[in-house]
Structures are given as structure tokens and as C-alpha cells.
Write a protein that holds these residues in place. Structure first.
Motif: not given
Ligand SMILES: [Zn+2]
Length: 355
Positions: A138, A140, A142-143, A203, A222
Motif C-alpha cells: 500500500h 504508506h 512506513d512500508h 486501512h 496493517d
């Protein structure tokens, strides 16, 4: 260490008691004292866990069931062989994967915190094979916020919504996907297969499931937090009930190993069952609290014209009842329970009342 927390609470309780003694009306009733303009006690019968904004001396200890294998301090990551060329890499906070095939490597997510070490990790098990594909679970950061650090990758795959969000974000650290899909896409490389499916926006729009059939590994990011309290506000979900529906999807799919994207270890079906049970309990507790709580009660009459204050007071009382209901059963079952329980109850209250 737990003593510090106890002392902190004891101190708060002494202070609260002192205030109540100084105001007899306050001690007798949760109704406000109109003459003196004293607000009602905001959190009657609470809490052993301080609400949002109140500091704790020491959070609850982490249960053994939530602790994963240690990472190699010198390397800063841990590599876990998931079988047949599939590996999980983690710094015990974020998790990603890579899949080795005859002519190269497919990387799945490039976390901000350790993407610069992914090539070193690949070298450990696959030598100098090139990264030919990168899959984004996805959008985001942080990933996938370390994606640029991997250098140019020929094919970058994501769901359509991820492309839309990354275009909007215009973050040079998250290069745009070169190949997108709407519902599903199957990647065949050498004798390896990855099945990508999009099931809903819970999410964040674009968050996909990645299934490796040969290895029987499901990567769903997540959604499940093995052994741990889910991240704040149902993993910061934009649609709480859709996120819970995605957890149901994870339950029903036949896999042996789950890579959830965060915390210390891979997940089992028992972890998923436990989290599903927690979600059912918190939904029930918040619904009961909503049914039992009246808007405007315990409000300081001097705040009657303040619509935001009326609802802040109401939501606080619903959240407090929710926290009190679920805490006896759950406080020792999920690591980090006390860190986010107020956020979860608040979030479920919002979802049930307005979604
Ligand atoms: Zn995310």
C-alpha cells in the motif's frame, strides 16, 4: 518497574481524592455544581489505565507470547526463511518480504527504517541476483518509504488506488508504480507465483493481500498484529468496519504463515482468532456504552451552549465505559493493550455512532 506505574496512579488517585474532599458536592454526585461552576467528574469509576493525554510511568510488561526472535544488533535486521525462496525481513517493528527465483528477486515493500539493508539481506541468500520487481502492499511511507534507496527497479507493481495516492503525495522516496491493477494480478517469475488481490479500502484504499501459494504464506499488512494490541484506532483505518471485514478475510483464507507488516513475529491462525474476538468484544462494549450514555449528562451547565463540549463530554463517558468493560478480560492478553485501548474505544464509538 510496575511499581512506578502503580505509584503514579496512586498519586493521581490521591490528587483526585483531595479535590473531591475539597468539594463535597463533587463527592456526592457526578452532577456538576452549578453555583461554583465545577465540571462533573469526567471519568467516573476509571481507570487503571490513564486516558489519552495523561502520562503513565511505565506501560504494562510485554507478555512472552508477543515477543519474537531477537534481531542481530550488528546487522539491524532479522531474516526469516519462509520456504522455497521466500524470506521475511524485519527490524522487529516493520516487516517486509522478498522472493528469490532463477533469474532475480521480487521485493515486497521497502520500509523506511531498513530498506537500505534489503540488498545486503538478499546477498546473504541469493548472491548478486538483481531486483527485477518491487511490489507495494500500500502507499504508506512506513512500508514503502525506502523504495528509492533500492535504486531503479524495472517493474513496480501496486493497486490503482496506491498509484492515485502516491501521485498526490509526490514523495520522491516512493517512486510511482509502473504496473497497476484493480482487483487481482498474478505474478509468475521462474517457477514462483504471487497472487495479489484487492479486497477493500479498510486501512487505506489500495491495501492489497499478497499470497504465495507454494509457500502458503499470506502477507496482509496493517490488519493483524500477532500477539499485540492493534495499532491505534484500528490501525488508523479510514473505514473501521471494512478493516474488520478484511480481518475476516484473513481468517477464512487457507495459509500457514501470516506476515502482518508490524511487531515482532509472524502470525498464526490463533493470533487472528484472538484479534477477531477482541474486535467483537470492543464493538459490543462500545455499543452498550452508547446505549447507556445520555448526551448532556454531567455537563457543566456553564457549557450548555458549547456544542463541541457537550459531545466531548459524551464521547469521553462512552469511551470510559468501553475501556472499563473490556479491560478485565483483555489487559494481559495483548501486548501494549494499555497504550492504545482508549484510542480503540474512541474509534469504535465514532464508527458505531456516525459511520
Ligand atoms: Zn499502513
Amino acid at each position: 518497574m510496575a511499581k512506578i506505574r502503580f505509584l503514579t496512579f496512586a498519586l493521581i488517585e490521591i490528587l483526585v481524592s483531595a479535590c473531591m474532599l475539597a468539594s463535597p458536592m463533587y463527592a456526592q454526585s457526578t452532577r456538576p455544581n452549578a453555583e461554583e461552576g465545577v465540571a462533573g467528574e469526567p471519568y467516573p469509576n476509571t481507570p487503571t489505565i490513564p486516558p489519552i493525554g495523561v502520562r503513565t510511568g511505565k506501560y504494562f510488561d510485554i507478555p512472552v507470547s508477543a515477543q519474537g526472535p531477537a534481531i542481530d544488533a550488528a546487522k539491524g535486521y532479522r531474516l526469516q526463511n519462509l520456504g522455497s525462496g521466500l524470506y521475511m525481513i524485519t527490524d522487529n517493528a516493520v516487516q517486509s518480504m522478498f522472493l528469490v527465483y532463477d533469474r532475480g528477486v521480487v521485493v515486497i515493500d521497502a520500509p523506511q527504517s531498513y530498506a537500505t539493508k534489503i540488498r545486503q539481506a538478499i546477498k546473504e541468500v541469493a548472491g548478486d541476483k538483481p531486483i527485477t520487481h518491487l511490489i507495494y502492499s500500500h502507499s504508506h511511507a512506513d512500508h514503502i518509504g525506502g523504495a528509492k534507496g533500492l535504486g531503479p527497479i524495472p517493474i513496480v507493481i501496486a493497486q490503482d488506488e496506491t498509484l492515485r495516492l502516491l501521485r498526490r503525495d509526490a514523495d520522491p522516496n516512493r517512486p510511482l508504480p509502473t504496473l497497476t491493477f484493480a482487483d487481482q494480478y498474478t505474478l509468475h517469475v521462474g517457477d514462483q507465483v504471487l497472487e495479489l488481490t484487492y479486497r477493500g479500502p479498510g486501512h487505506v484504499p489500495g491495501n492489497i493481500f499478497i499470497y504465495a501459494p507454494k509457500q502458503r504464506v499470506l502477507m496482509a499488512i496493517d490488519i493483524v498484529f500477532p500477539g499485540w494490541m492493534p495499532w491505534s484506532r484500528f490501525a488508523d483505518s479510514q473505514d473501521v468496519f471494512d478493516e474488520i471485514a478484511r480481518l475476516e478475510d484473513v481468517r477464512k483464507i487457507d495459509w500457514d504463515t501470516l506476515v502482518g507488516g508490524h511487531v515482532t513475529r509472524v502470525g498464526t491462525h490463533a493470533d487472528v482468532e484472538l484479534q477477531a474476538e477482541f474486535y467483537r468484544d470492543i464493538k459490543q462494549a462500545a455499543a452498550a456504552a452508547l446505549a447507556a450514555t445520555k448526551v448532556g449528562e454531567t455537563l457543566n451547565p456553564l457549557d450548555v451552549g458549547n456544542t463541541w463540549a457537550i459531545y466531548d463530554n459524551y464521547i469521553d463517558r462512552v469511551a470510559a465505559q468501553c475501556v472499563n468493560t473490556v479491560t478485565p478480560k483483555w489487559s494481559t492478553k495483548l501486548a501494549g493493550y494499555d497504550v492504545f485501548i482508549w484510542d480503540q474505544c474512541y474509534s469504535m464509538e465514532q464508527a458505531l455512532r456516525i459511520d
